[in-house]
Each structure stands twice: as C-alpha cells, then as structure tokens.
Design a protein around this motif. Structure first.
Motif, PDB file in Angstrom:
ATOM      1  N   ALA A   1       4.225   0.503   3.844  1.00  0.00           N
ATOM      2  CA  ALA A   1       3.814   1.906   3.195  1.00  0.00           C
ATOM      3  C   ALA A   1       3.321   2.627   1.939  1.00  0.00           C
ATOM      4  CB  ALA A   1       4.937   3.378   3.559  1.00  0.00           C
ATOM      5  N   ARG A   2       4.248   1.744   0.896  1.00  0.00           N
ATOM      6  CA  ARG A   2       3.199   2.259  -0.762  1.00  0.00           C
ATOM      7  C   ARG A   2       2.068   1.342  -0.029  1.00  0.00           C
ATOM      8  NH1 ARG A   2       8.305   0.439  -3.390  1.00  0.00           N
ATOM      9  NH2 ARG A   2       9.652   2.273  -3.719  1.00  0.00           N
ATOM     10  N   LEU A   3       1.013   0.496   0.555  1.00  0.00           N
ATOM     11  CA  LEU A   3       0.072  -0.047   0.679  1.00  0.00           C
ATOM     12  C   LEU A   3      -1.126   1.148   0.822  1.00  0.00           C
ATOM     13  CD1 LEU A   3       0.222  -3.069   2.663  1.00  0.00           C
ATOM     14  CD2 LEU A   3       0.133  -3.271  -0.019  1.00  0.00           C
ATOM     15  N   PHE A   4      -0.576   2.462   1.241  1.00  0.00           N
ATOM     16  CA  PHE A   4      -1.921   2.997   1.559  1.00  0.00           C
ATOM     17  C   PHE A   4      -1.541   4.239   1.089  1.00  0.00           C
ATOM     18  CE2 PHE A   4      -0.318   1.675   5.778  1.00  0.00           C
ATOM     19  CZ  PHE A   4      -1.723   1.525   6.373  1.00  0.00           C
ATOM     20  N   THR A   5      -2.805   4.607   0.588  1.00  0.00           N
ATOM     21  CA  THR A   5      -2.809   5.916  -0.808  1.00  0.00           C
ATOM     22  C   THR A   5      -3.383   6.988   0.104  1.00  0.00           C
ATOM     23  OG1 THR A   5      -5.334   6.074  -0.063  1.00  0.00           O
ATOM     24  CG2 THR A   5      -5.105   3.850  -1.769  1.00  0.00           C
ATOM     25  N   ASP A   6      -3.601   7.063   1.538  1.00  0.00           N
ATOM     26  CA  ASP A   6      -3.272   8.447   2.249  1.00  0.00           C
ATOM     27  C   ASP A   6      -1.376   8.911   2.443  1.00  0.00           C
ATOM     28  OD1 ASP A   6      -3.781  11.309   3.636  1.00  0.00           O
ATOM     29  OD2 ASP A   6      -4.920   9.532   4.720  1.00  0.00           O
ATOM     30  N   PRO A   7      -1.280   9.956   2.063  1.00  0.00           N
ATOM     31  CA  PRO A   7      -0.221   9.739   2.654  1.00  0.00           C
ATOM     32  C   PRO A   7       0.490  10.806   3.800  1.00  0.00           C
ATOM     33  CG  PRO A   7      -0.865  12.001   0.526  1.00  0.00           C
ATOM     34  CD  PRO A   7      -1.823  10.889   0.969  1.00  0.00           C
ATOM     35  N   ALA A   8      -0.462  11.013   4.713  1.00  0.00           N
ATOM     36  CA  ALA A   8      -0.081  10.538   5.606  1.00  0.00           C
ATOM     37  C   ALA A   8      -0.216   9.765   6.805  1.00  0.00           C
ATOM     38  CB  ALA A   8      -1.761  11.212   6.784  1.00  0.00           C
ATOM     39  N   ASP A   9      -1.103   8.179   5.983  1.00  0.00           N
ATOM     40  CA  ASP A   9      -0.554   7.486   6.473  1.00  0.00           C
ATOM     41  C   ASP A   9       0.282   6.630   6.164  1.00  0.00           C
ATOM     42  OD1 ASP A   9      -3.253   7.043   8.022  1.00  0.00           O
ATOM     43  OD2 ASP A   9      -4.415   6.763   6.026  1.00  0.00           O
ATOM     44  N   ARG A  10       1.160   6.715   4.795  1.00  0.00           N
ATOM     45  CA  ARG A  10       1.848   6.795   4.218  1.00  0.00           C
ATOM     46  C   ARG A  10       3.608   6.870   5.449  1.00  0.00           C
ATOM     47  NH1 ARG A  10       2.589   6.825  -1.690  1.00  0.00           N
ATOM     48  NH2 ARG A  10       2.456   4.343  -2.630  1.00  0.00           N
ATOM     49  N   GLU A  11       3.481   8.435   5.240  1.00  0.00           N
ATOM     50  CA  GLU A  11       4.509   8.889   6.416  1.00  0.00           C
ATOM     51  C   GLU A  11       4.425   8.744   7.577  1.00  0.00           C
ATOM     52  OE1 GLU A  11       7.389  10.839   7.920  1.00  0.00           O
ATOM     53  OE2 GLU A  11       6.761  11.291   5.492  1.00  0.00           O
ATOM     54  N   LYS A  12       3.830   8.378   8.477  1.00  0.00           N
ATOM     55  CA  LYS A  12       3.274   7.573   9.497  1.00  0.00           C
ATOM     56  C   LYS A  12       3.898   6.155   9.654  1.00  0.00           C
ATOM     57  CE  LYS A  12      -1.432   7.580  11.274  1.00  0.00           C
ATOM     58  NZ  LYS A  12      -2.566   7.730  11.762  1.00  0.00           N
ATOM     59  N   VAL A  13       3.553   5.492   8.414  1.00  0.00           N
ATOM     60  CA  VAL A  13       4.599   4.237   8.353  1.00  0.00           C
ATOM     61  C   VAL A  13       5.886   4.605   8.471  1.00  0.00           C
ATOM     62  CG1 VAL A  13       5.025   1.639   6.970  1.00  0.00           C
ATOM     63  CG2 VAL A  13       2.836   2.918   7.635  1.00  0.00           C
ATOM     64  N   LEU A  14       6.066   5.445   7.911  1.00  0.00           N
ATOM     65  CA  LEU A  14       7.555   5.284   7.527  1.00  0.00           C
ATOM     66  C   LEU A  14       8.317   6.618   8.742  1.00  0.00           C
ATOM     67  CD1 LEU A  14       7.481   7.067   3.693  1.00  0.00           C
ATOM     68  CD2 LEU A  14       8.396   4.571   4.423  1.00  0.00           C
ATOM     69  N   ALA A  15       7.541   7.193   9.200  1.00  0.00           N
ATOM     70  CA  ALA A  15       8.030   7.649  10.303  1.00  0.00           C
ATOM     71  C   ALA A  15       8.572   7.102  11.825  1.00  0.00           C
ATOM     72  CB  ALA A  15       7.520   9.063  10.836  1.00  0.00           C
ATOM     73  N   SER A  16       7.788   6.299  11.599  1.00  0.00           N
ATOM     74  CA  SER A  16       7.605   4.980  12.929  1.00  0.00           C
ATOM     75  C   SER A  16       9.044   3.951  12.903  1.00  0.00           C
ATOM     76  CB  SER A  16       6.406   4.006  12.897  1.00  0.00           C
ATOM     77  OG  SER A  16       5.371   4.879  12.885  1.00  0.00           O
ATOM     78  N   ALA A  17       8.815   3.292  12.107  1.00  0.00           N
ATOM     79  CA  ALA A  17       9.865   2.480  10.875  1.00  0.00           C
ATOM     80  C   ALA A  17      11.620   3.529  11.358  1.00  0.00           C
ATOM     81  CB  ALA A  17       9.724   2.548   9.989  1.00  0.00           C
ATOM     82  N   ARG A  18      11.655   4.436  11.001  1.00  0.00           N
ATOM     83  CA  ARG A  18      12.496   5.579  10.810  1.00  0.00           C
ATOM     84  C   ARG A  18      13.500   5.793  12.787  1.00  0.00           C
ATOM     85  NH1 ARG A  18      11.425   9.538   7.586  1.00  0.00           N
ATOM     86  NH2 ARG A  18      10.052  10.418   8.839  1.00  0.00           N
ATOM     87  N   ASP A  19      12.306   6.210  12.807  1.00  0.00           N
ATOM     88  CA  ASP A  19      12.640   7.309  14.296  1.00  0.00           C
ATOM     89  C   ASP A  19      12.997   5.908  15.015  1.00  0.00           C
ATOM     90  OD1 ASP A  19      11.899   9.334  13.018  1.00  0.00           O
ATOM     91  OD2 ASP A  19       9.454   8.904  14.851  1.00  0.00           O
ATOM     92  N   HIS A  20      11.948   4.338  14.686  1.00  0.00           N
ATOM     93  CA  HIS A  20      12.949   3.516  15.726  1.00  0.00           C
ATOM     94  C   HIS A  20      14.015   3.054  15.061  1.00  0.00           C
ATOM     95  CE1 HIS A  20      12.126  -0.424  17.540  1.00  0.00           C
ATOM     96  NE2 HIS A  20      12.838  -1.586  16.647  1.00  0.00           N
ATOM     97  N   LEU A  21      14.661   3.172  14.327  1.00  0.00           N
ATOM     98  CA  LEU A  21      15.454   2.324  13.772  1.00  0.00           C
ATOM     99  C   LEU A  21      16.746   3.279  14.738  1.00  0.00           C
ATOM    100  CD1 LEU A  21      15.185   0.875   9.634  1.00  0.00           C
ATOM    101  CD2 LEU A  21      15.823  -0.110  11.867  1.00  0.00           C
ATOM    102  N   LEU A  22      16.851   4.640  13.999  1.00  0.00           N
ATOM    103  CA  LEU A  22      17.919   5.365  14.144  1.00  0.00           C
ATOM    104  C   LEU A  22      18.039   5.803  16.318  1.00  0.00           C
ATOM    105  CD1 LEU A  22      16.797   8.657  12.118  1.00  0.00           C
ATOM    106  CD2 LEU A  22      18.658   7.245  11.999  1.00  0.00           C
TER     107      LEU A  22
END
Length: 191
Positions: free
Chosen positions: A167-188
């Motif tokens: 996620a930290r590789l992306f400069t666009d906050p929306a792209d960062r959140e997409k990575v974080l949300a995908s991993a977060r939702d999958h783990l939960l």
C-alpha cells in the motif's frame, strides 16, 4: 556546568526516540548520526558520550519501535472483548492512519527488507525483538491452542506487513486504501 544524574539518560532516550522515528521514515541507510543528533537538539560531537557506534543506536532505535508498536496495539484493544482482539489489531494495522505514518508505525513493515540484508549481529538483535513480538501478539490471535495461535499469527502478521508495504508504494490514497481494505477484509473473513 553540572547536570543532574538523570540528564544523560533523558538525553540518550531522546536520541533513541528521534532515531527510531527517522529510521522508520527514511530507512536504515537514511538518517546519519548528524541528522539524528540535530533532531535531538545536539551536536555530533556528543554522540559517542552515549553510544559506542551507529549500530548500537540503530539496534536500540528499532527495539524502541517494537516497544512503541506494542504499546499502540494494546491501547487499541482497550474496551474490546478478548475474542475480538485479533480483529481489532487487523483493523488498526491495516488502516490508512497506520499506513500514512511509517515514522510511528511498525518497524517490520518499514524496515524488514533492509534488516534482512544487514550484518548478522544486527539481525540477531532484531530477531530477538521479532520473537518477543510473536510471543506477545500470538496470545491475541484466534486458535484452539498455542501452536495454532502462533501459526495464525505468522499468517496474519505476514499478510499485514506485506499489504502495508505494498500500500505504501502507491501515491494515490484510493489505491492505498484498496490494498489495505482487500487484505483487511480477507483476513477478517478467513480466520
């Protein structure tokens, strides 16, 4: 000028605290001694009154990073039922707030690839920190017994570190959140 007995300890602690933040923000090779000392309001000449060398400072700074992340995780768990602790850790770790502030975040996500290439002695000191983190956080993980909780910790923590790093590789906050949300939702959903 005479200083009170605690002055040297407070000064050393300030140097380590500034180094811990600068390392997580800039990487192991980023901040030099001069930069850390300046951030601490001191001159380079005073460095060797507190440390034998830069490696000692780096190891203490990374250790402080681990301590800080442990304190933050435990603060996040206040008022959360025990069975939901691991879920709350996942939500916090994979948050935009954590992602956007590497200087105060997890030292593994910020420094793992660099630590992996460091000298053996330095890596050994850091691996001790990772083992302590494993022991502490495995207690929070889902599982019927200690072995299962440890296995789940490694799977969950590795996924969180990887997702945060990507996620930290992306400069666009929306792209960062997409990575974080995908991993977060999958783990939960997966444990």
């Amino acid at each position: 000028m005479r200083y009170e007995p605690e002055h040297k300890k407070r000064t050393r602690d300030r140097i380590v605290r500034n180094a811990a933040r600068k390392l997580r923000a800039e990487g192991l090779g980023g901040p030099g001694v001069a930069s850390v000392m300046k951030a601490s309001g001191l001159t380079v000449g005073g460095f060797y009154k507190h440390f034998r060398g830069k490696d000692e400072l780096l190891a203490e700074a990374v250790a402080l990073g681990f301590a800080e992340i442990g304190e933050t995780a435990h603060a996040v768990l206040k008022n959360v039922p025990r069975e939901d602790w691991w879920k709350e850790v996942v939500r916090w770790y994979l948050s935009s707030e954590h992602c956007d502030h590497p200087a105060t975040g997890c030292p593994v996500a910020a420094l793992a690839s660099e630590i992996g290439r460091a000298k053996v002695g330095f890596k050994e000191r850091i691996s001790g920190q990772v083992k302590r983190l494993t022991e502490q956080w495995a207690e929070l993980m889902p599982g019927a017994n200690a072995t299962e909780r440890e296995r789940n910790f490694f799977a969950i923590y590795s996924a969180m570190v990887g997702a945060l790093s990507v996620a930290r590789l992306f400069t666009d906050p929306a792209d960062r959140e997409k990575v974080l949300a995908s991993a977060r939702d999958h783990l939960l959903r997966s444990f």
